[in-house]
Design a protein around this motif. Structure first.
Motif, PDB file in Angstrom:
ATOM      1  N   LYS A 451       0.828  -1.212   0.000  1.00  0.00           N
ATOM      2  CA  LYS A 451       0.000   0.000   0.000  1.00  0.00           C
ATOM      3  C   LYS A 451       0.856   1.254   0.000  1.00  0.00           C
ATOM      4  CE  LYS A 451      -1.972  -1.158   3.911  1.00  0.00           C
ATOM      5  NZ  LYS A 451      -1.451  -2.503   4.061  1.00  0.00           N
ATOM      6  N   THR A 452       1.840   1.264   0.888  1.00  0.00           N
ATOM      7  CA  THR A 452       2.634   2.478   1.016  1.00  0.00           C
ATOM      8  C   THR A 452       3.413   2.765  -0.265  1.00  0.00           C
ATOM      9  OG1 THR A 452       2.837   1.981   3.350  1.00  0.00           O
ATOM     10  CG2 THR A 452       4.275   3.667   2.495  1.00  0.00           C
ATOM     11  N   VAL A 453       4.011   1.750  -0.856  1.00  0.00           N
ATOM     12  CA  VAL A 453       4.790   2.026  -2.079  1.00  0.00           C
ATOM     13  C   VAL A 453       3.898   2.533  -3.196  1.00  0.00           C
ATOM     14  CG1 VAL A 453       6.950   0.768  -2.008  1.00  0.00           C
ATOM     15  CG2 VAL A 453       4.875  -0.468  -2.519  1.00  0.00           C
ATOM     16  N   LEU A 511      -2.514   8.917   5.640  1.00  0.00           N
ATOM     17  CA  LEU A 511      -2.950   8.556   6.989  1.00  0.00           C
ATOM     18  C   LEU A 511      -2.798   7.055   7.111  1.00  0.00           C
ATOM     19  CD1 LEU A 511      -6.175  10.694   7.554  1.00  0.00           C
ATOM     20  CD2 LEU A 511      -3.894  11.066   8.456  1.00  0.00           C
ATOM     21  N   ASP A 512      -1.680   6.643   7.674  1.00  0.00           N
ATOM     22  CA  ASP A 512      -1.338   5.222   7.642  1.00  0.00           C
ATOM     23  C   ASP A 512      -1.927   4.504   8.856  1.00  0.00           C
ATOM     24  OD1 ASP A 512      -0.198   2.807   7.109  1.00  0.00           O
ATOM     25  OD2 ASP A 512       1.794   3.610   6.703  1.00  0.00           O
ATOM     26  N   GLY A 513      -2.701   3.476   8.603  1.00  0.00           N
ATOM     27  CA  GLY A 513      -3.269   2.700   9.711  1.00  0.00           C
ATOM     28  C   GLY A 513      -4.534   3.311  10.272  1.00  0.00           C
ATOM     29  N   LEU A 855       8.241   3.580  16.067  1.00  0.00           N
ATOM     30  CA  LEU A 855       9.444   2.895  15.596  1.00  0.00           C
ATOM     31  C   LEU A 855       9.239   2.366  14.191  1.00  0.00           C
ATOM     32  CD1 LEU A 855      10.456   0.942  18.793  1.00  0.00           C
ATOM     33  CD2 LEU A 855      11.251   3.162  18.010  1.00  0.00           C
ATOM     34  N   LYS A 856       8.011   1.918  13.943  1.00  0.00           N
ATOM     35  CA  LYS A 856       7.714   1.397  12.608  1.00  0.00           C
ATOM     36  C   LYS A 856       7.905   2.479  11.543  1.00  0.00           C
ATOM     37  CE  LYS A 856       4.059   0.526   9.489  1.00  0.00           C
ATOM     38  NZ  LYS A 856       2.692   0.240   9.121  1.00  0.00           N
ATOM     39  N   THR A 857       7.384   3.683  11.831  1.00  0.00           N
ATOM     40  CA  THR A 857       7.543   4.757  10.827  1.00  0.00           C
ATOM     41  C   THR A 857       9.003   5.018  10.559  1.00  0.00           C
ATOM     42  OG1 THR A 857       6.369   5.963  12.557  1.00  0.00           O
ATOM     43  CG2 THR A 857       6.147   6.764  10.322  1.00  0.00           C
TER      44      THR A 857
HETATM   45 MG   LIG Z   1       2.487   0.831   4.897  1.00  0.00          MG
END
Ligand SMILES: [Mg+2]
Ligand SMILES: Nc1ncnc2c1ncn2[C@@H]1O[C@H](COP(=O)(O)OP(=O)(O)OP(=O)(O)O)[C@@H](O)[C@H]1O
Length: 1001
Positions: A451-453, A511-513, A855-857
């Motif tokens: 999704k992010t890419v 807006l992730d998550g 931490l994930k970000t």
């Molecule tokens: Mg992502």
């Protein structure tokens, strides 16, 4: 005086285009002929000029306009050219109540309609508005008064309700059902008697009583008594959903009794269809009416008893606008964007929706009617607004649409080195582009599916600067919009969140998550998303661009003057892409994708890649991957993903595209490694329940992924040496250069006896380190091994230990007192990032998930925002003139230590949320050399002590044998004890009690 007649248009002007069937349908729905409703006289709205003394008439009700004191607070551009009869009726009702001095409560299904009616009324009557979106984080201070410190003195600043009361404005309270109980009753007396006691000692009094007092006393006297007059023009318009039916807190009956309520249901069919016809002149009238009939059916009582969420009727005009540009497109497909029923509903619900689709003849499933790809993009700048012409291929044709764009150069849609486009990626991007034309997007897809890419690539295509915002469960409305902070001199101030800044700058926000956030908090974003308008805590207001321009024109003010009044335009290019994981069908908890959420976005589902496409992605990303291993790995993964068995599904969840890429990179770098161990490592097989482990082994065997022979053989001690020769460290078969550390005192030094197992683990860690991975270590003896590892590599270490009360703030800043003043220093995290040290995060499973999400970000995006507003970025080229930027040092690595998930550890399931982002290492049991019978005896003994002492964390008898086998449940101390036992000396029972109960963690 010139009157403007807003609603004169007779309907039915599309009658010629409509087919016979539509006319029949309309006749059924509308009493009488379209537009010829004789039972209820058409109410006309007469709008007067702006001069004082003018009147507005709605039918027989007339309202005398007053000149607003603060014209910048009067809503602008809400009244649409297309004013439906039903809306005029609502406006007339509100006007009646207003004239009687009554407060109103507009209640109805989710969507922007209620707010829009309220704002239209206030625009019509030229009233100043104070708006607040209630959320579960709203407190009394947000409504009444807030204490602020200026130059060392505390002041009370009036908030919306008090300002509205004293200045005679209309207070719009949106989302009554969102507020926590006992917050709104603060307003009861203000609503009932127009009275309120304020924190600063003032007392608000109703205009009548005040004026009466004024007959006997002077104004100076009343001022001295701190009595303040509530304006007679003060009104409240509350907006809310009916609870139950929708979720939220039910209204307190005393509060409810203070309002005149009106049901604002969706616009009637007649008005809707007129509206849709006016938007979609290119779409066949028949199709529009079928679409609308379908949508209204899904909003009916019947559907809600079936458990189907409401169809977002208010998004229909946007959908029709897309169909207007792409008349050939499949309607059924477009419906999925508004109402993603295939991922939202269980089998029964799906069948019900399919049934309705069939009934309205919307079942076209020709894939040729879907967009195929984006062909090219071209920049167009009109009036300083960046736009792009995007050409999309659909049904063998090329169609060009105009969409908002960012300020960076556009990039033609082709593969980049970070993003591989398969056919389905191309199609998804083309569809997203269609939605982007009209609305914000929510992209739904499984963890690690890309999704992010794809969102980033989409942003690049349109030249957008992106603002990734990681959302977490206990995020508050303030985290989303504005945070409070203190200036060095002690003054309180507000700092706008990245979201707000992005809205002003016209960025694309990720807006992730969003599925993690509480619905009661997201409510503060609804107005931003529906209307592009926002009211902030510090009193500033963000307006949609056209409303801002209109205001500027009407008031003849410059941008600076408006800024002084805290009014800012939202950039027309500003867009949101929300990223979410699919809803869990049939889960017991409340689903995030509810009827309110449906009104906010267009939804696009990112299906898991099919095998051939996943192979394509991996092969292009990791060109050197051995073909045979890749084939086996993908057959195995896809077989797991396809089975319905929940155990297999949970195993498949550990094998996301991200993990497959990680495995592939390892294999291409170290072709001699066994695929078997790579897969079991990714699935954390050592920590799986035995059933799942067996299933995993079986599936691996079926896919002929065997334990390679050299895995079985105990490695020879002489193979595993660790030596340092001429500036290079060699562990086992891997070597790496020794680090040239400037801060020698930060390099850890521990007493450590090398053994083969640890050597194997360190070799593995070194491989990951060389591949640039951040590590996650699970199991026992983590700290020792990490320290030893860093010692060998001569790498400086920064250490943080997380715990229940760790916050994002403490993670990023370290407060200390210097000369009596609190100063903030860089936290170990920031130091590690800046200086390229290794950050060791200990006890990661103990911290709240919002902290670990941060931490994930950092690991994923290489971007993170610090509590003091500074921003960490991965790439120095991304700095482009921004201040307060910390660039990540290329040597920065993170090693996260956590306990393994599950019994008997009490931490959060760190692995479930973050396991995907790190390369993980499971440490073997420490006491592997202790003979089994003695281990068992020791455990039994330990267990008995526990039982006697009534410890909470006893070992259940039946679990004991597995405890013994998984020696990692025992603390190192305990195992030392056991070794001690083996050495024939008995420890005293006292020391057992003192130390022996300690499970690791
Ligand atoms: Mg992502
Ligand atoms: N089409 C692709 N081209 C290149 N890399 C890809 C592609 N799809 C996925 N990846 C890689 O897979 C990994 C996961 O992708 P991404 O981070 O976009 O997933 P995600 O859906 O956002 O995950 P999460 O749900 O964890 O946020 C990334 O490392 C990414 O580089």
């Amino acid at each position: 005086m010139q009157s403007r007649l807003l609603l004169l248009r007779a309907s039915g002007d599309h009658g010629g285009a409509a087919s016979r069937r539509v006319r029949l349908l309309l006749r059924q729905v509308l009493p009488g002929r379209p537009g010829g409703d004789r039972q209820r006289p058409e109410v006309r709205l007469l709008h007067a000029g702006a001069d004082a003394g003018d009147t507005v008439n709605i039918g027989d009700v007339s309202y005398k306009l007053k000149t607003p004191k603060n014209p910048e607070l009067v809503p602008q551009n809400y009244i649409s050219d297309f004013l439906a009869q039903s809306v005029v009726q609502h406006l007339r009702w509100i006007m009646q109540k207003d004239l009687l001095g009554q407060d109103v409560f507009l209640i109805g299904p989710p969507g922007p309609l209620r707010r829009s009616i309220a704002m239209q009324y206030l625009e019509l009557t030229k009233r100043e508005v104070e708006y607040i979106a209630l959320s579960r984080d709203t407190t009394e201070t947000d409504l009444k008064q807030r204490r602020e410190i200026r130059a060392g003195t505390a002041f009370y600043i009036d908030q919306c309700a008090v300002r509205a009361a004293t200045e005679g404005r209309t207070l719009v309270l949106e989302g009554l059902e969102k507020a926590e109980r006992n917050v709104l009753p603060v307003l009861n007396n203000l609503l009932e008697n127009r009275e309120m006691q304020l924190e600063d000692g003032r007392f608000l009094m109703s205009a009548e009583r005040y004026d009466k007092l004024l007959q006997d006393h002077t104004k100076t006297e009343l001022d001295a008594w701190k009595i303040v007059r509530v304006s007679e023009n003060f009104r409240v318009i509350a907006l809310g959903l009916p609870v139950p039916r929708y979720s939220g807190n039910p209204l307190d009956p005393p509060l409810r009794s203070r309002f005149q309520a009106r049901d604002i249901y969706y616009l009637p069919f007649k008005d809707q269809i007129k509206l849709l016809y006016s938007v979609g002149a290119n779409v066949s009238a028949e199709k529009v009416s079928q679409l609308l009939s379908f949508a209204t059916t899904l909003c009916s009582q019947e559907s809600s008893t079936l458990g189907l969420p409401d169809f977002p009727l208010d998004s229909l005009p946007d959908a029709v606008q897309i169909l207007d540009s792409f008349p050939m497109m499949s309607i059924k497909h477009a419906i999925q964007w508004l109402y993603p029923y295939t991922i939202l509903l269980g089998h029964e619900g799906k069948m019900a929706v399919e049934g309705v689709l069939k009934r309205f003849e919307l079942q076209d499933s020709e894939s040729s009617l879907l967009p195929k790809e984006i062909v090219r993009v071209e920049r167009r700048t009109e009036n300083h607004v960046s736009q792009a012409f995007v050409t999309i291929r659909i049904a063998e044709k090329e169609m060009t649409i105009k969409v908002p764009a960012g300020t960076r150069p556009l990039r033609q849609p082709c593969a980049s080195d970070r993003f591989i486009q398969t056919l389905s990626h191309k199609q998804l991007q083309a569809e997203m582009m269609q939605s982007h034309m009209v609305k914000d997007i929510c992209l739904i897809g499984g963890k690690g599916c890309g999704k992010t890419v794809i969102a980033k690539n989409f942003a690049d295509t349109l030249g957008y600067n992106i603002e990734p915002i990681m959302l977490y469960q206990d995020m508050t409305a303030r985290d989303l919009l504005q945070q409070r902070y203190t200036l060095p001199n002690g003054d309180t101030a507000w700092r706008s969140s990245p979201l707000v800044n992005a809205a002003l700058d016209g960025k694309l926000v990720l807006l992730d998550g969003i599925h993690r956030v509480n619905a009661g908090t997201l409510a503060v974003l609804q107005r931003l998303i529906h209307d592009r308008e926002l009211s902030l805590y510090d009193g500033s207001r963000l307006l949609r661009e056209d409303r801002y321009m209109r205001l500027k024109e009407e008031l003849q003010m410059s941008d600076e003057q408006l800024q002084k009044r805290s009014i800012f335009p939202i950039h027309p290019s500003f867009r949101i892409i929300a990223l979410a994981e699919p809803p869990v069908i049939g889960s017991t908890t409340q689903q995030w994708l509810g009827p309110e959420f449906l009104t906010m976005f267009f939804f696009h589902y990112m299906k898991p890649l099919v095998k051939s496409e996943e192979i394509q992605v991996i092969k292009e990303m990791v060109p050197n991957i051995p073909q045979e291993a890749l084939d086996k790995l993908l057959s195995f993964t896809h077989k797991l993903r396809e089975t319905q068995d929940p155990t297999a599904q949970s195993l498949a969840a550990s094998l996301s595209t991200r993990q497959l890429l990680r495995i592939s990179r390892r294999l291409s770098q170290y072709p001699n490694e066994s695929l078997h161990s790579a897969v079991t490592k990714a699935c954390l097989s050592r920590f799986l329940p035995s059933l799942a482990r067996i299933a995993l082994e079986k599936n691996l065997a079926d896919a002929s992924i065997e334990i390679s022979t050299n895995d079985n053989v105990e490695p020879e001690l002489k193979d595993y040496k660790c030596e340092i020769t001429s500036g290079s460290l060699r562990i086992g078969a891997v070597s790496a250069p020794i680090y040239n550390a400037h801060e020698k005192m930060k390099v850890p030094d521990v007493l450590f006896y090398d053994n083969i197992q640890h050597m194997i683990v360190m070799e593995d860690m070194l491989k990951d380190f060389l591949l640039g991975e951040h590590l996650l270590l699970l199991g026992v003896g983590k700290n020792k091994i990490v320290d030893r590892f860093l010692h060998l590599l001569n790498r400086p270490r920064e250490y943080i230990q997380l715990h229940r009360d760790t916050t994002v703030q403490t993670l990023t800043l370290q407060p200390s007192v210097k000369d009596g003043l609190i100063v903030y220093e860089d936290s170990p995290l920031v130091k590690a990032v800046k200086l390229g040290h290794v950050l060791v995060v200990d006890e990661a499973d103990k911290a709240p998930t919002n902290v670990t999400c941060i931490l994930k970000t950092l690991v994923e995006n290489g971007e993170m925002i610090l509590a003091d507003g500074r921003r960490i970025v991965a790439n120095s080229t991304n700095v482009n003139g921004r201040e307060n930027v910390v660039v990540i040092h290329p040597d920065f690595r993170m090693i996260v230590l956590a306990n393994r998930p599950g019994f008997p550890f009490l931490g959060n399931d760190f692995f479930g949320t973050l396991g995907d982002y790190f390369s993980s290492q499971m440490l073997r049991q420490y006491g592997a050399n202790v003979p089994e019978p003695i281990l068992q005896k020791a455990c039994a003994c330990l267990w008995r002590i526990n039982t006697f002492k009534n410890y909470k964390r006893e070992f259940p008898t039946e679990g004991l044998s597995s405890v013994v086998r998984n020696g990692d449940c025992l603390s190192i101390n305990t195992l030392h004890k056991i070794r001690y036992l083996c050495g024939s000396q008995k420890p005293t029972s006292v020391s057992w009690q003192e130390r022996g109960e300690n499970c690791d963690g």
